[in-house]
Design an enzyme around this catalytic site. Structure first.
Site, short mmCIF file in Angstrom:
data_model
loop_
_atom_site.label_atom_id
_atom_site.label_comp_id
_atom_site.label_asym_id
_atom_site.label_seq_id
_atom_site.Cartn_x
_atom_site.Cartn_y
_atom_site.Cartn_z
N ASN A 1 -5.08 2.81 0.10
CA ASN A 1 -6.32 3.66 0.01
C ASN A 1 -7.46 3.19 -0.99
O ASN A 1 -7.29 1.81 -1.11
CB ASN A 1 -5.90 5.03 -0.48
CG ASN A 1 -5.37 4.92 -1.75
OD1 ASN A 1 -5.48 4.13 -2.79
ND2 ASN A 1 -4.26 5.83 -2.20
N CYS A 2 -8.39 3.95 -1.14
CA CYS A 2 -9.45 3.47 -2.12
C CYS A 2 -9.00 2.77 -3.56
O CYS A 2 -9.61 2.08 -3.82
CB CYS A 2 -10.48 4.66 -2.02
SG CYS A 2 -9.96 6.21 -2.66
#
EC number: 2.3.1.135
Length: 232
Positions: A162-163
């Site tokens: 994810n980010c």
């Protein structure tokens, strides 16, 4: 030996719950997304190239790497890169529909947006994670260069890519996500605790609702503890 499917079901349910982190707010009564702040809403003079920016949301945090000149590189789930090569369409601000379909298809892009589009009205913390990595912080130019090199389509997972994984790789050289690790550990503790059989049952039932179906081997594992709990 058959593996216990409950932890797997909990993991899948967790991904569904984490999806709520990224969904942007809607205008009251309009059914349309709230527009981002106008340019100049944030004072970017305090940001330096290579800085790690954090935007706390209701439950979790969104992350990006500042590239200078009001530009932020960040990883966002997005279905468009999987179905079109039109950069003009892809570069438009990601809508909730694109985001949700991106999560389902496990497709994302590392994109470059303005600070306003990245933060979407939230408060911004700068290099707040540095204290957790001490001597592992890379040079600012190295962090920015890594982010720029990764711009484009990539695989996506709310739990594993994810980010936060993106920014920790860029700034510290190691892709990790503390917020998802902590959440997963909490779920595992609930499942392991024999006194929380009901919670495990609810996780399994919720996973069926979220996913629409469940493997046949999952159903006995879910309902047997439920009947034992009822009998107790």
């Amino acid at each position: 030996t058959m593996k216990n499917p409950v932890p797997q079901a909990a993991s899948l349910l967790l991904e569904k719950l984490l999806l709520l982190v990224h969904i942007r707010p809607l205008s009251a009564g309009s059914g349309e997304e709230t527009p981002p702040p106008a340019p100049g809403y944030y004072d970017t003079s305090c940001f330096k190239r290579g800085d790690l920016l954090e935007v706390p949301r209701t439950l979790f945090i969104h992350f990006g790497i500042y590239l200078g000149e009001n530009r932020v590189a960040h990883l966002m789930p997005d279905i468009l890169p999987a179905i079109t090569g039109d950069l003009r369409q892809i570069q438009q601000v990601v809508t909730n529909k694109r985001l949700i379909l991106g999560v389902i298809a496990r497709t994302a892009s590392v994109r470059v947006d303005t600070v306003e589009d990245f933060a979407y009205g939230g408060s911004i913390l700068v290099n707040h994670m540095d204290r957790l990595f001490e001597d592992q912080v890379l040079g600012s130019e190295e962090a920015a260069h890594r982010a720029e090199k990764l711009v484009g389509t990539t695989a996506y997972s709310l739990l594993w890519n994810n980010c936060e994984h993106f920014v920790t790789y860029c700034r510290y050289g190691a892709p990790v996500s503390f917020q998802t690790e902590k959440f997963c550990e909490t779920v595992k503790m609930i499942i392991r605790d024999q006194r929380s059989v009901l919670a495990s049952v609810l996780v399994g039932l919720a996973s069926i609702v979220c996913l629409g179906v469940a493997p046949s081997t999952t159903l006995p594992t879910i309902f047997i503890p439920f009947f034992l709990w009822m009998a107790g």
